[in-house]
Design an enzyme around this catalytic site. Sequence first.
Site: not given
Lengths: 96, 473
Positions: B71, B147, B171
């Site tokens: 990420k 997210s 997330s």
Amino acid sequence: MPEAHQIDIHHVAKLARLTLTDEEATRYESQLNGILTYIDTLTRYNLDGVEPTAHAMPVYDVLRADEPRPGFTQEQALSNAPKRFADQIQIPKVIE
Amino acid sequence: MLASSTIAALRKGLTAGEITPRDIVLDVAKSIEAGNAEIGAYLSWDVEAALAEADRADITKPLGGIPIAVKDNMNVTGQPCTCGSRILAENYTAPYDAGAIQKLRAGGAIPFGRLNMDEFAMGSSTENSALGITRNPRDLSRVPGGSSGGSAAAVAGDLAVAALGSDTGGSIRQPAALCGCVGIKPTYGRVSRYGLVAFASSLDQIGPLTKTVEDSALLLNHLCGYDAHDSTSLNVEVPDFTAALGRDIKGLRIGLPKEYYIDGIHPGVSASVQAAIRQLESLGAIIEEISLPHTELGVATYYVLAPAEASANLARFDGVRYGHRSSSAGDLLEQYTKSRSEGFGPEVKRRILLGTYMLSSGYYDAYYIRAQKARTLIRNDFTEAFKKVDVILSPTSPTPAHKLGELKDNPLAAYLEDVFTIPVNLAGLPGISLPCGTVEVEGKALPVGLQIVGKALDEATVLRVAHAYEQSR
């Protein structure tokens, strides 16, 4: 019942170091007032005498020996500076 | 296609000499090049650097030669770290490895590729990324969740073997649920946050997104552990998480919070979760109703604590040391405000404003302290519940994936979607999401996620239950 929220968006933006267009100010003010009204759920419960939780897994007084250890080199620390001069970060003049 | 394999399968191939780390990196790169234009999971990927690492990889290590996608909010030396934001997109190159990345490297893994995300991890759809759209690989008209939407889309879409995400209010788990892969948020403090760009420091935790429960256990073995660079890192023993896999769950007590099984859950989600409950019961688990009486406070508590902490954390983006600096600023104050106003997107500004307001003079006690007290009640709910049961089961998300743009102008409605995942962060507990069926919407089979939450530091039991369920399907 708590009163309807009336956030002073321009004051808050100034504290947050943000500039807002008039359109943004209107939109954020209305959205934030809506969110704050929802957050009033918290006032429906009696929280007197409840201990606040800062961390779910509390770790207290984390200390380490005060000894030199490797850290960033000057070059690493400066590598992302938007503006450099003489191995330092350059910013607009603040002292006349 | 090696990108669609599991870590466990690739490890077998590597040790048998059937494949090389170079083969894996090249195959993953090929998959990205073929599929990323459509899915948009990756923001960048450096094949040459990964190949150089592959050629040096020590395949005798437990993760030797396995590429792991990251990420875009974790620092990996020499790679970008945009956080999905314009403020870091132009000219930031990470000068160090995050603690979790150091651990992964020590296990032999290769960090390869940067995954899209909601800007600074604020959002549940990845639509708040300033740098591109990510689509759900199961239905390209829908969001992947967020997210860590890039992470989930890459793993579920076979553009990555496995990925790292971060989870502040769901997330990791929510996008894993919506895309149909496995994602686990470990106990707060298990994985170092050093080098993870901070959103809400008391809630943030890094974890893996994988194709199987076994792969999550394998990755956790090399993510967890004490790091002196993170003062909230727990100095506790890290077990071999794979050791618990394969054990039966006879007599294990599973709690269903009565407050969770309410209106507002999509009927298809409800049906899938009910079927999973029956399945676990048939494996010998004992199902019990429990109560988490302060569930109603979870979302409100979170939307005080997270924006408040974020407004403080994001104060560092001022155009001085790194990130975007406005080219039109006169004095220093103007440099701060213009750099921030040009660099941050709408959701980030919204949360900074909200947090700043709640921390401002006269409001701190009414909001922040009150929310911290509510947090205590929520945490106590779980402590009480875990006196009766070993794990707690619920849907991960009340609905399957939304259409792109569906919740765009209604931030509060989007926040309420996190009702089942947020309390787990507030209480600091480990929680996994794994696929438990699909729901048919407009001719597409949309994945449903099952959330299993455990006691603090008891990832082993969470993984054991998840594995037993996964293997029985």
